[in-house]
Design a protein around this motif. Structure first.
Motif, PDB file in Angstrom:
ATOM      1  N   HIS A  93       0.815  -1.210   0.000  1.00 43.21           N
ATOM      2  CA  HIS A  93       0.000   0.000   0.000  1.00 43.21           C
ATOM      3  C   HIS A  93       0.855   1.269   0.000  1.00 43.21           C
ATOM      4  CE1 HIS A  93      -3.058  -2.861   0.896  1.00 43.21           C
ATOM      5  NE2 HIS A  93      -2.747  -2.996   2.149  1.00 43.21           N
ATOM      6  N   GLY A  94       2.136   1.115   0.288  1.00 39.40           N
ATOM      7  CA  GLY A  94       3.022   2.280   0.329  1.00 39.40           C
ATOM      8  C   GLY A  94       2.736   3.230   1.480  1.00 39.40           C
ATOM      9  N   ILE A  95       2.117   2.712   2.540  1.00 40.21           N
ATOM     10  CA  ILE A  95       1.839   3.570   3.697  1.00 40.21           C
ATOM     11  C   ILE A  95       3.043   3.518   4.639  1.00 40.21           C
ATOM     12  CG2 ILE A  95       0.329   3.890   5.713  1.00 40.21           C
ATOM     13  CD1 ILE A  95      -1.878   2.478   3.992  1.00 40.21           C
ATOM     14  N   PRO A  96       3.619   4.687   4.946  1.00 44.55           N
ATOM     15  CA  PRO A  96       4.842   4.672   5.753  1.00 44.55           C
ATOM     16  C   PRO A  96       4.629   4.151   7.181  1.00 44.55           C
ATOM     17  CG  PRO A  96       4.261   6.926   5.086  1.00 44.55           C
ATOM     18  CD  PRO A  96       3.182   6.027   4.577  1.00 44.55           C
ATOM     19  N   LEU A  97       5.671   3.492   7.685  1.00 44.31           N
ATOM     20  CA  LEU A  97       5.674   3.080   9.085  1.00 44.31           C
ATOM     21  C   LEU A  97       5.923   4.332   9.913  1.00 44.31           C
ATOM     22  CD1 LEU A  97       8.045  -0.036   8.795  1.00 44.31           C
ATOM     23  CD2 LEU A  97       5.587   0.034   8.462  1.00 44.31           C
ATOM     24  N   GLU A  98       5.093   4.554  10.904  1.00 47.34           N
ATOM     25  CA  GLU A  98       5.217   5.792  11.666  1.00 47.34           C
ATOM     26  C   GLU A  98       5.625   5.585  13.124  1.00 47.34           C
ATOM     27  OE1 GLU A  98       1.393   7.561  11.129  1.00 47.34           O
ATOM     28  OE2 GLU A  98       1.839   8.231   9.076  1.00 47.34           O
ATOM     29  N   THR A  99       5.059   4.563  13.732  1.00 43.27           N
ATOM     30  CA  THR A  99       5.268   4.400  15.183  1.00 43.27           C
ATOM     31  C   THR A  99       6.187   3.207  15.469  1.00 43.27           C
ATOM     32  OG1 THR A  99       3.439   2.855  15.434  1.00 43.27           O
ATOM     33  CG2 THR A  99       2.909   5.217  15.561  1.00 43.27           C
ATOM     34  N   LYS A 100       6.587   3.095  16.720  1.00 48.02           N
ATOM     35  CA  LYS A 100       7.382   1.931  17.135  1.00 48.02           C
ATOM     36  C   LYS A 100       6.590   0.644  16.939  1.00 48.02           C
ATOM     37  CE  LYS A 100      10.342   3.864  20.740  1.00 48.02           C
ATOM     38  NZ  LYS A 100      10.602   3.812  22.190  1.00 48.02           N
ATOM     39  N   LEU A 101       5.287   0.731  17.185  1.00 46.07           N
ATOM     40  CA  LEU A 101       4.445  -0.462  16.998  1.00 46.07           C
ATOM     41  C   LEU A 101       4.437  -0.876  15.524  1.00 46.07           C
ATOM     42  CD1 LEU A 101       2.464  -2.566  18.097  1.00 46.07           C
ATOM     43  CD2 LEU A 101       0.658  -0.834  18.003  1.00 46.07           C
ATOM     44  N   ASP A 102       4.354   0.103  14.637  1.00 43.70           N
ATOM     45  CA  ASP A 102       4.423  -0.191  13.195  1.00 43.70           C
ATOM     46  C   ASP A 102       5.746  -0.898  12.863  1.00 43.70           C
ATOM     47  OD1 ASP A 102       2.084   1.325  13.021  1.00 43.70           O
ATOM     48  OD2 ASP A 102       3.040   3.045  12.042  1.00 43.70           O
ATOM     49  N   GLU A 103       6.826  -0.326  13.367  1.00 39.98           N
ATOM     50  CA  GLU A 103       8.162  -0.862  13.076  1.00 39.98           C
ATOM     51  C   GLU A 103       8.312  -2.273  13.649  1.00 39.98           C
ATOM     52  OE1 GLU A 103      10.395   0.426  11.217  1.00 39.98           O
ATOM     53  OE2 GLU A 103      10.100   2.616  11.212  1.00 39.98           O
ATOM     54  N   ALA A 104       7.771  -2.466  14.843  1.00 39.44           N
ATOM     55  CA  ALA A 104       7.930  -3.762  15.510  1.00 39.44           C
ATOM     56  C   ALA A 104       7.215  -4.869  14.730  1.00 39.44           C
ATOM     57  CB  ALA A 104       7.387  -3.680  16.938  1.00 39.44           C
ATOM     58  N   LEU A 105       5.984  -4.615  14.328  1.00 41.36           N
ATOM     59  CA  LEU A 105       5.255  -5.633  13.573  1.00 41.36           C
ATOM     60  C   LEU A 105       5.954  -5.924  12.255  1.00 41.36           C
ATOM     61  CD1 LEU A 105       2.854  -7.534  13.251  1.00 41.36           C
ATOM     62  CD2 LEU A 105       1.577  -5.626  12.235  1.00 41.36           C
ATOM     63  N   PHE A 106       6.464  -4.873  11.626  1.00 35.37           N
ATOM     64  CA  PHE A 106       7.097  -5.027  10.316  1.00 35.37           C
ATOM     65  C   PHE A 106       8.332  -5.932  10.394  1.00 35.37           C
ATOM     66  CE2 PHE A 106       9.698  -3.373   6.713  1.00 35.37           C
ATOM     67  CZ  PHE A 106       8.812  -3.690   5.699  1.00 35.37           C
TER      68      PHE A 106
END
Ligand SMILES: [Fe+2]
Length: 183
Positions: A93-106
């Motif tokens: 989707h090209g939606i940027p990772l913004e939070t630590k939670l986003d980064e962690a799941l990724f």
């Protein structure tokens, strides 16, 4: 949302047992990351547990995968932070990772495949006989568990974690639920 409710919803929407195990493994790694970083273990764990809930509903269509999942978890009462992490873990989707939670799941998502494969090549096929150093070695073998995206795993650096520490954390987390994973 309780963990039991989340797991019930996963089971209601995902028939493939390996997919359910992947989500359980991701949950375990997410909880360990939250513990390590002083974040909310419940929120992070549930995000991991639910992240691929739409896997079968979207039938492999990457343009809808994780959009539907984010909608589903919102309806279930997940926080906006959880829904966002689930939405952007599919980078199609090209939606940027913004939070630590986003980064962690990724970064946690592809690690489960690498650790599982490291167990399956052991004579007893058990996580208990996998050592951190062998996960590190396997990480460097490009042809081994090639589906486990190494660059994505290495984005643990965005959380301030060295790769070696992250690999060990993931291994230990999955060893802790080895019975549930059948490994
Ligand atoms: Fe996943």
């Amino acid at each position: 949302m309780t963990r039991e409710e989340a797991l019930d919803s996963v089971r209601a929407n995902v028939e493939n047992e390996n997919s359910v195990k992947h989500m359980l493994a991701t949950e375990a790694i997410m909880r360990a990351l939250a513990e390590r970083l002083g974040e909310d273990k419940e929120e992070w764990g549930l995000t991991g547990l639910l992240h691929d809930i739409d896997m079968e509903l979207t039938e492999g269509d990457m343009s809808s995968h994780s959009r539907l999942g984010a909608d589903l978890v919102r309806e279930m009462g997940a926080s906006e932070a959880m829904a966002h992490a689930i939405l952007c873990h599919n980078q199609a989707h090209g939606i940027p990772l913004e939070t630590k939670l986003d980064e962690a799941l990724f970064c946690a998502d592809p690690l489960t495949g690498l650790v599982t494969a490291a167990a399956l090549v052991r004579p007893d096929k058990k996580l208990a006989s996998v050592e951190a150093k062998s996960v590190r070695k396997r990480f460097k073998e490009k042809g081994f568990a090639a589906g486990a995206n190494r660059e994505q795993i290495a984005t643990c650096s965005e959380l301030g974690l060295e790769l070696d520490e992250f690999l060990e954390l993931g291994l230990k987390a999955m060893q802790g639920i080895a019975v549930d994973l059948g490994l």
